[in-house]
Design an enzyme around this catalytic site. Structure first.
Site, PDB file in Angstrom:
ATOM      1  N   HIS A   1       0.835  -1.195   0.000  1.00 28.34           N
ATOM      2  CA  HIS A   1       0.000   0.000   0.000  1.00 28.34           C
ATOM      3  C   HIS A   1       0.867   1.241   0.000  1.00 28.34           C
ATOM      4  CE1 HIS A   1       0.306   0.091   4.451  1.00 28.34           C
ATOM      5  NE2 HIS A   1      -0.065  -1.168   4.413  1.00 28.34           N
TER       6      HIS A   1
ATOM      7  N   HIS B   1       7.095   1.792  11.401  1.00 27.11           N
ATOM      8  CA  HIS B   1       7.882   2.857  10.799  1.00 27.11           C
ATOM      9  C   HIS B   1       8.434   3.825  11.841  1.00 27.11           C
ATOM     10  CE1 HIS B   1       3.740   4.363  10.967  1.00 27.11           C
ATOM     11  NE2 HIS B   1       4.216   5.588  10.965  1.00 27.11           N
TER      12      HIS B   1
ATOM     13  N   GLU C   1       3.361  12.785  14.504  1.00 26.88           N
ATOM     14  CA  GLU C   1       1.995  12.411  14.153  1.00 26.88           C
ATOM     15  C   GLU C   1       1.073  12.481  15.372  1.00 26.88           C
ATOM     16  OE1 GLU C   1       2.284   8.457  12.619  1.00 26.88           O
ATOM     17  OE2 GLU C   1       3.955   8.947  11.298  1.00 26.88           O
TER      18      GLU C   1
ATOM     19  N   TYR D   1      -9.805   1.780  14.822  1.00 25.97           N
ATOM     20  CA  TYR D   1      -8.676   2.019  13.915  1.00 25.97           C
ATOM     21  C   TYR D   1      -7.947   0.701  13.673  1.00 25.97           C
ATOM     22  CZ  TYR D   1      -4.260   3.971  12.242  1.00 25.97           C
ATOM     23  OH  TYR D   1      -3.144   4.255  11.511  1.00 25.97           O
TER      24      TYR D   1
ATOM     25  N   HIS E   1       2.779  10.104  18.141  1.00 23.79           N
ATOM     26  CA  HIS E   1       4.024   9.420  17.803  1.00 23.79           C
ATOM     27  C   HIS E   1       4.957  10.482  17.262  1.00 23.79           C
ATOM     28  CE1 HIS E   1       0.893   6.173  17.543  1.00 23.79           C
ATOM     29  NE2 HIS E   1       1.700   5.747  18.483  1.00 23.79           N
TER      30      HIS E   1
ATOM     31  N   HIS F   1       6.913   3.214  15.776  1.00 25.23           N
ATOM     32  CA  HIS F   1       5.574   2.784  16.165  1.00 25.23           C
ATOM     33  C   HIS F   1       4.997   1.912  15.059  1.00 25.23           C
ATOM     34  CE1 HIS F   1       5.272   6.631  14.044  1.00 25.23           C
ATOM     35  NE2 HIS F   1       4.093   6.255  13.615  1.00 25.23           N
TER      36      HIS F   1
HETATM   37 FE   LIG Z   1       2.936   6.750  11.918  1.00 28.45          FE
END
Ligand SMILES: [Fe+2]
Length: 442
Positions: free
Chosen positions: A295, A338, A344, A353, A368, A374
């Site tokens: 993705h 990542h 973020e 989620y 984050h 995370h």
């Molecule tokens: Fe992230």
């Protein structure tokens, strides 16, 4: 709970388009035609320009207002007031640790009546309000309408993301009503009053100190999908001719100032221009994504972007994770693990989620920060690693992200008073080491 006052003279309605040069009048013939500054304006109105950019910007944004009184009549001597929970960058507290992965439950309502001003709770700040870079994130808790009380921020554009309750923004340029799954943008310098349509109301704010939010370039995607310009709505002109003792509060360089006047400042009878508040229905966002394998980066879900001085690097991206189909083959479908230069701040508007099936609840917030790793928790990882990869509708979900190039610093409120989940970091504890050197093991 204070109910919204009625608006017998209010015009209702919106004009579609993003950044259009709109024109609108609440009384016939109030808007000058063919020129901006006639010797005398119809109805005895005053002409005034509200500039949101430098005059010489590549694409200047300004609006001509024709109003009952010029804005200097809505401004007297100022006194400083204290709104201690609405903070501005730089706001680095030596006793607060901002380095970490954080998550909060919804900030609860209290018994104290709170307005748009007293109900603002800053969670993080980034950059510097004095140099007009960066942002702040807030949670708002509103249980009371502003009555004969007005506000504008000279510091910032406000992006409002409701999670609970409906709000009415009575602005100089018209009226905007929003509810959860809508957003509103209130430009720098625009005077308004916030009323509760039904409450209590809670939501999230991104306070943008820098250049205005814009639509992202779609690149090879072309001219359609993501956020389409016609789905953004600016209000038609509406004015108040009300002479009552009133206050105007101004946020300026992170400080709050109040002035007392004898009338409503929402007295713009007609206006034209491209600097205006607007709203947008997040349900009209048309997501584009993976249709075979892997993705794309989450930037594919950007609704609005506020540029920094560096091309392609946002001061803020506003990113939406909404319902969508998941169809990718042989793919780990949730967001991957990542570590990122951007920081973020996420909020949950409703539902669940996909990277965090538990714990990140509607009204909740997570952070984050810059270059902190995370990703999915163990349940999400195991579930997605073993799922039967048929086409699945990811339903009952709407979360968003305020992503900024700058590190976000926690306020003392976020660190000490908001309902921090102390065990959030444990969500990755049970991730197993699966590697034992055996080839072909999955
Ligand atoms: Fe992230």
């Amino acid at each position: 709970m204070v109910q919204a006052p009625s608006h017998p003279g209010a015009h209702e309605g919106y004009m579609p388009g993003f950044g259009n040069d709109f024109e609108t009048e609440a009384l016939p013939g109030a808007l000058p035609q063919g020129m901006n500054s006639p010797q005398k304006v119809n109805y005895g109105l005053y002409g005034e320009q509200l500039s949101g950019t430098a005059f010489t910007d590549i694409r200047p944004e300004r609006t001509w207002c024709y109003r009952i009184r010029p804005s200097v009549k809505h401004s007297k001597r100022y006194e400083k007031i204290d709104l201690p929970l609405w903070r501005s960058a730089p706001n680095v507290d030596p006793d607060v640790v901002s380095l970490g992965q954080y998550r909060w439950n919804p900030v609860p309502h209290s018994d104290t009546p709170l307005t748009w001003l007293t109900g603002m709770r800053t969670m993080t700040t980034a950059g510097d309000v004095n140099t007009q870079v960066g942002m702040a994130s807030h949670v708002y808790l509103v249980t009371s309408s502003m009555v004969d009380e007005y506000f504008y921020s000279a510091d910032s554009e406000l992006l409002v993301v409701p999670q609970e309750g409906r709000l009415r923004f009575c602005t100089e340029l018209g009226i905007i009503d929003i509810e959860p799954q809508n957003i509103a943008i209130l430009p720098r310098g625009l005077v308004y009053r916030v009323e509760l349509l039904d409450g209590p109301a809670r939501g999230f704010i991104c306070e943008n100190y820098g250049a205005k939010f814009n639509l992202p370039g779609r690149g090879p995607i072309g001219a359609n999908c993501m956020a389409n310009p016609r789905d953004f709505k600016a209000p038609v002109a509406a004015f108040e001719d009300r002479e009552v003792p009133s206050t105007v509060t101004i946020k300026w360089c992170g400080q709050f100032h109040r002035t007392e006047i004898g009338h409503s400042p929402l007295d713009v009878v007609a206006w034209h221009g491209n600097y205006a508040p607007y709203k947008y229905d997040l349900k009209t966002y048309c997501p584009v994504g993976a249709i075979l394998f892997d993705h794309p980066d989450p930037s594919i879900f950007t609704v609005l972007t506020a540029p920094s001085g560096q091309p392609g690097v946002a001061n803020i991206d506003f990113v939406l994770f909404r319902e969508r189909w998941m169809v990718a083959e042989d793919t780990f479908r949730p967001p991957w693990y990542h570590k990122n230069i951007m920081s973020e701040m996420m909020g949950n508007i409703y539902g669940q989620y996909d990277a965090k099936p538990q714990g990140f609840v509607p009204g909740g917030v997570s952070l984050h920060n810059m270059m902190l790793p995370h990703g999915p928790d163990r349940d999400a990882f195991e579930g997605a690693s073993n799922a039967d990869l048929k086409a699945v509708k990811l339903d009952n979900t709407m979360s968003f992200m305020f992503e900024t190039r700058f590190p976000q610093h926690l306020t003392p409120f976020a660190a000490n008073e908001a309902p921090l989940q102390d065990d959030y970091i444990d969500c990755w504890d049970s991730l197993e080491k699966k590697f034992d050197g055996t080839p072909g093991k999955k």
